[in-house]
Design a protein around this motif. Structure first.
Motif, mmCIF file in Angstrom:
data_model
loop_
_atom_site.group_PDB
_atom_site.id
_atom_site.type_symbol
_atom_site.label_atom_id
_atom_site.label_comp_id
_atom_site.label_asym_id
_atom_site.label_seq_id
_atom_site.Cartn_x
_atom_site.Cartn_y
_atom_site.Cartn_z
ATOM 1 N N LEU A 39 0.886 -1.104 0.077
ATOM 2 C CA LEU A 39 0.019 0.068 -0.053
ATOM 3 C C LEU A 39 0.788 1.192 -0.146
ATOM 4 O O LEU A 39 1.999 1.132 0.182
ATOM 5 C CB LEU A 39 -0.962 -0.032 1.200
ATOM 6 C CG LEU A 39 -0.740 -0.490 2.548
ATOM 7 C CD1 LEU A 39 0.431 0.384 3.294
ATOM 8 C CD2 LEU A 39 -1.735 -1.017 3.256
ATOM 9 N N LEU A 46 -4.327 0.530 -1.458
ATOM 10 C CA LEU A 46 -3.372 -0.534 -2.139
ATOM 11 C C LEU A 46 -3.102 -0.257 -3.241
ATOM 12 O O LEU A 46 -3.750 0.521 -4.314
ATOM 13 C CB LEU A 46 -4.725 -1.699 -2.262
ATOM 14 C CG LEU A 46 -5.079 -2.298 -0.659
ATOM 15 C CD1 LEU A 46 -5.840 -3.262 -1.041
ATOM 16 C CD2 LEU A 46 -3.913 -2.849 0.009
ATOM 17 N N ARG A 79 -1.007 -5.414 -4.383
ATOM 18 C CA ARG A 79 -2.263 -5.251 -3.631
ATOM 19 C C ARG A 79 -2.306 -6.235 -2.357
ATOM 20 O O ARG A 79 -1.268 -6.417 -1.449
ATOM 21 C CB ARG A 79 -3.592 -5.212 -4.280
ATOM 22 C CG ARG A 79 -3.344 -4.143 -5.432
ATOM 23 C CD ARG A 79 -4.654 -4.131 -6.190
ATOM 24 N NE ARG A 79 -5.811 -3.806 -5.751
ATOM 25 C CZ ARG A 79 -6.183 -2.537 -5.603
ATOM 26 N NH1 ARG A 79 -5.424 -1.653 -5.792
ATOM 27 N NH2 ARG A 79 -7.559 -2.113 -4.878
#
Lengths: 224, 881
Positions: free
Chosen positions: B490, B497, B501
């Motif tokens: 992130l 994100l 991710r």
């Protein structure tokens, strides 16, 4: 039926143990080698602190057992097995001396001062414990107060006042004519390297600025 | 070292937490209304009903002796804590002062864990089911512990481990498959009344398992849930079934205006948080309580205490909702959140300080220098434009009040001294939280329920220093169910994100690290070493950057350490085991390992009094392992072993006999310190070690250290000091870190009495020796004579009287200014401050008098010109004479 009756006997024993505890105000063995450390915390002298009881806790061996104190300052730490414990009163504002409490296998208590360097030294303190506040913690540095002398001996103030004294007071103190002559000479000398007049400064700045710059540039070139 | 009294709260803040709520009840008796909570963290606290602030708080033992079994609030607060022996305590609900306490020991220790407690008509009821046999019920006087009669035994051969208690009824599903019966017994009544009904009567369901679940919160009617489908209320010796709205809903029964109501709360994937209320008697929905809020996301909400009062004809309710992310919310009817507390912060497992990006104007100036193309006119226009912007911000800063701390997202820019940062915290439940370090305010949070945070690692893969690229942070943990690695990437500034991710990898992660070389986008690749010794690099494109990389893997229980070399073989990155070391001989286990903090070394040596230089052993790969284990002669032994993490060579070590290890070890530069408990003297000691090459350098000056170039062992200076604190008192330790390591190094030690002590390294210097001993270090500049006890004065307490409970770890991070180090303490409380170990030598004192210096300057100028004027007048007069 047999196992059931057996358990019922156990339960009755348990009940009796509890009743006797309640009557004897819990000082002796509870049955499984568990003891109670008791004492009282004397509130700090200055009583402006409201509910200091909430702020104060009892730590045994750095939080292995934790005790809380009642309104009157008394505390009891239950279910402590035999051994040696350091009992501390933890308060964010007041300092208390820790006490080492030793409970032997027979249930005898001994309380003594904590000495981490000479660990075998015994200075006994009374048990049940009585914890008194030693002093208030001093967490903060104290800011210096404004004082006249501090101001006068401030280097910047001295820098302002001392030359003033030299210039104004000194000549008047020396009325002797010879020194006056000397002073005159000195002032005449000083005239040469005197500070420039304001007007001159400005004319130099605006009128002759280019020339000085050029000469400066030359100087820089020379240096290189 | 310490601050002034008027600086309280200027550089520091403390946040107090209580932990995940286990029991909650409203205190309706006392004048100031409160919410009394008991938590999984063994904390009893009163929260202010309007603000959610802690009114009073008691922290019990963190071990099982502090477990809270029961919370009962009437005019007094009653708790039952511990796990055989139990302690029953009564507290004043207004002040929180202890009123009474008594201890209770159950003889049957094996089954004590199945105990159930509740308060019935002023008596404490203890119930102990004996499976397939009977139920034992004992009642005690709440205040004294005196037993009312005796233990009554209710014959109940149908009791099994699936039974639930809904006071005063104890209910089970018993019987063979197909002929199951629902049984319930009132355990407090004097005559045995068993309610028994076939399960089919209440569940017209085709398939059922017959699992019972108690209701959440403090239900006013005895009721339970069967198979997550039906709510069954025990009423007038009969069962009454109600339908449940949603499988995952949390259900409780509360007292409404027109009789009891069934309250249900759940989170729908699409519609967000939902709340509904139905009258028990009529089944009608109570419309004013109903809520459906798509904006509100509470994962797996659980209802706690609910209090409904009458305002006019409507309900005015206060509903406590506890999320799976450990956040507690107090809601009104209709779903308006009055306050929330982020209780997951009581369990922080990983911390990272993140630099903020430079402001837009600064970035514009920097980009101006990047753009080489364009005519001279375009360049000058850009120059003028950026200067105009600077002027604007200057004017704006003059207008706005200086003292106000701005913390909106636009203000999240780097300040001049780089003191403003974002702290990213990973909490045990899997909530990732970004907070502003100056205000302590939560800026963003992200909940990842699948993250198992045991041994979680956090990496800053790209700082915000590289515009136009954003900062990039990766968290590597385990997946809750599969145990495979889980990567969460992130942007630490916004919490969004990015990149991978949330990615579950196909393998168990053994070790993870960052690549030394960033790729073209300034992103450091993340290297994962799996348990089958294969290597994966994220992103794949930076795989070719794997070069000259060494990892080690240590197993705590067996104390086996293995070293791997990572290489890129032209196609893929591979790992090769190059060394292995067994530190566990004799049953040792690793208590803690401390690898050398990645920071600069300011000076390569130390000047001695005879003008020679003692060169430091400057190995950046050094890892310290503290192991503890049994010994046939000395009972317990603690070993400290310094190992080269790249080559596996044992560099130095120490042994402490009759001692037990604590998980406190710090390691920076050539300095090592660790805390152990000396059983022999029953005290806490801290051992320090400094490693030196000797008076001659091993390598050439300026050359980087190589683990493989020399097999020489450094000389070690060792010393131990007594920490004057009770056993187990030290909770966490850290060393201060500064930008260039010019500043002195101080050790921070968190103690169980709630203080964080700041101890200068000069006191811990292993070269301190008794005066007159003729040993190394005596009489040298800056080396004090040896004293066994470390001084811990009150002035060295960083957090003054803001005591911290159960500090779990201390984190330090350098600020942009050399003198200052930022400190964060996590645990039950969170505390942030900054320390200046060598005082703020690079800053003007904050009480610096700008006015005085300007007045003096002006006065001097005026004085010179006026005296000149008077002097010239005098000269003129003299000339006339």
């Amino acid at each position: 039926m047999k196992p059931i009756s057996f358990t019922s006997i156990l339960v009755i024993v348990c009940v009796f143990a509890n009743v006797s505890n309640a009557i004897n105000s819990v000082e002796e063995d509870i049955g499984s080698g568990r003891y109670v450390i008791e004492g009282r915390v004397v509130p700090p002298e200055e009583q402006e602190q409201s509910n200091w009881q909430i702020q104060t806790r009892i730590h045994v061996n750095g939080g292995e057992y934790i005790g809380f104190i009642k309104e009157d300052g008394s505390f009891a730490i239950h279910n402590v097995p035999t051994g040696s414990y350091v009992v501390e009163v933890v308060n964010p504002d007041y300092m208390y001396d820790p006490v080492r409490v030793e409970i032997n296998s027979k249930g005898k208590y001994r309380a003594r001062r904590v000495n981490y360097i000479q660990t075998s030294q015994v200075i006994q303190v009374p048990y049940p414990l009585r914890m008194k506040a030693l002093s208030r913690f001093r967490y903060f540095q104290i800011r210096e107060q404004w004082r006249m002398t501090d101001f006068l001996f401030n280097p910047m103030v001295i820098m302002m006042i001392l030359p003033l004294l030299l210039i104004m007071v000194l000549p008047k103190m020396m009325n002797d004519p010879e020194t006056k002559e000397d002073l005159k000479q000195i002032t005449n000398l000083a005239k040469m390297s005197e500070m420039p007049e304001m007007s001159e400064v400005f004319t130099n700045l605006f009128g002759g600025g280019t020339t000085t710059k050029a000469s400066k540039a030359k100087q820089i070139k020379k240096r290189q | 070292m310490c601050i002034y009294e008027d600086q309280i709260g200027k550089f520091d803040w403390r946040q107090t937490y209580v932990g995940r709520i286990k029991f909650s009840q409203f205190d309706t008796v006392s004048t100031a209304r409160k919410l009394i909570v008991a938590t999984e963290e063994n904390v009893l606290a009163a929260l202010h009903l309007k603000t959610g602030e802690v009114v009073w708080r008691h922290v019990f033992e963190s071990a099982s002796t502090g477990n809270i079994q029961l919370l009962h609030v009437s005019d007094k607060v009653v708790t039952v804590t511990g796990s055989n022996p139990y302690l029953v305590r009564g507290w004043d609900s207004t002040t929180g002062i202890l009123l009474w306490e008594w201890s209770l020991t159950l003889q049957d220790d094996d089954r004590a864990d199945f105990s159930e407690w509740w308060v019935h008509q002023g008596l404490l009821v203890h119930m102990l089911p004996v499976f397939n046999s009977h139920i034992e019920v004992t009642m005690y006087n709440l205040l004294t512990g005196q037993n009312r009669g005796s233990t009554s035994k209710l014959p109940a051969a149908w009791v099994n481990d699936g039974c639930v208690l809904s006071p005063p009824y104890y209910s089970c599903v018993s019987g063979n498959m197909g002929a199951q019966r629902l049984l319930s017994i009132d355990v407090t009544s004097s005559k045995v009344q068993l309610i028994s009904q076939p399960l089919f009567d209440y569940l017209s369901l085709d398939v059922f398992e017959g699992t019972l679940k108690p209701l959440d919160g403090n239900s006013v009617l005895p009721a339970f849930i069967i198979d997550d489908k039906k709510i069954v209320i025990v009423k007038d010796n009969n069962f009454e079934a109600l339908n449940i709205a949603e499988m995952s809903a949390s259900v409780t029964i509360v007292e409404g205006l027109n009789g009891p109501m069934v309250l249900q709360a759940w989170t729908d994937d699409n519609q967000g948080f939902k709340l509904s209320a139905h009258s028990v008697s009529t089944g009608k929905e109570v419309s004013e309580i109903k809520c459906s809020d798509p904006a509100l996301r509470i994962p797996e909400p659980e209802l706690g205490a609910v209090l409904c009062t009458k305002t006019g004809n409507d309900h005015a309710c206060r509903i406590v909702v506890n999320g799976a992310d450990d956040a507690i919310h107090l809601m009104q009817q209709g779903g308006r959140v009055m306050w929330s507390r982020e209780e997951s912060l009581a369990n922080v497992v990983a911390v990272e300080f993140v630099d903020l990006p430079v402001s837009e104007t600064d970035a514009a100036i920097e980009s101006e220098f990047d753009q080489k193309e364009g005519s001279i006119w375009a360049g000058s226009v850009r120059r003028l434009h950026s200067q105009y912007q600077q002027l604007q911000t200057l004017l704006a800063s003059l207008q706005s009040d200086r003292d106000v701390v701005h913390s909106s997202t636009e203000d999240l820019v780097r300040d001049y001294f780089n003191l403003h940062k974002i702290i990213v915290l990973v909490t045990e439940v899997g909530k990732i939280i970004g907070i502003d370090n100056l205000s302590g305010e939560i800026l963003w949070h992200h909940f990842e329920g699948a993250l198992d945070t045991e041994a979680v690692a956090i990496f800053t893969r790209r700082t915000a220093r590289h515009p136009p690229y954003d900062a990039y942070l990766s968290i590597v943990g385990k997946h809750q169910e599969s145990g495979n690695g889980l990567i969460i990437s992130l942007n630490p500034i916004t919490g969004e994100l990015v990149g991978e991710r949330v990615l579950q990898v196909d393998g168990r992660v053994l070790q993870c690290a960052l690549l030394h070389q960033p790729d073209e986008e300034k992103l450091h690749g993340l290297v994962l070493l799996y348990d089958d010794e294969s290597v994966q690099v994220f992103p794949v494109s930076s795989e070719h950057l794997v070069d000259d990389m060494y990892l080690y893997v240590a197993e705590a229980e067996s104390a086996k350490v293995q070293g791997y070399a990572l290489k890129y073989n032209g196609r893929t990155a591979i790992a090769q085991k190059i060394w292995s070391l067994d530190l566990g001989s004799g049953g040792h286990r690793i208590a803690v390992s401390a690898s050398r903090a990645a920071q600069r070394t300011h000076s390569p040596g130390r000047a001695l009094s005879d003008r020679s230089v003692l060169y430091k052993y400057n190995n950046p790969n050094l890892v310290l392992f503290i192991t503890e284990g049994p010994d046939p002669v000395h009972k317990d032994v603690v070993r400290a072993v310094a190992v080269d993490g790249a080559s596996g060579a044992v560099v130095s070590g120490a042994v402490h006999r009759r001692a037990r290890a604590t998980p406190l070890a710090v390691h920076a530069d050539n300095c090592i310190a660790y805390v152990y408990l000396s059983d022999k003297y029953r005290r806490v000691e801290i051992a320090t070690m400094e490693l030196y090459e000797g008076k001659e350098r091993w390598g050439t000056p300026g050359a980087p250290f190589s683990s493989f170039s020399s097999a020489r062992a450094p000389a070690a200076a060792r010393q131990a000091y007594i920490v004057p604190a009770a056993a187990r008192a030290p909770r966490a330790a850290a060393l201060t870190v500064t930008e260039r390591s010019l500043t002195d190094r101080h050790l921070l030690l968190a103690l169980s009495n709630g203080a964080i002590m700041e101890i200068p390294w000069a006191f811990l210097d292993p070269r301190r020796a008794p005066a007159g001993g003729g040993q190394m270090g005596v009489g040298e500049e800056g080396v004090l004579p040896y004293l066994p006890e470390l001084p811990l004065p009150a002035e060295a307490v960083l957090n003054y009287n803001r005591s911290l409970h159960r500090v779990r770890s201390l984190h330090t991070h350098p600020a942009g200014i050399e003198s200052t180090s930022l400190v964060l303490a996590t645990g039950l409380d969170m505390y942030y401050t900054r320390v200046a170990p060598s005082k703020t030598f690079d800053l003007l004192k904050e009480d610096f008098d700008y006015h005085l210096i300007s007045i003096v300057l002006v006065a001097l100028v005026v004085a010179t010109y006026s005296t000149k004027y008077f002097a010239s007048r005098k000269m003129l007069k003299m000339a006339w004479k």
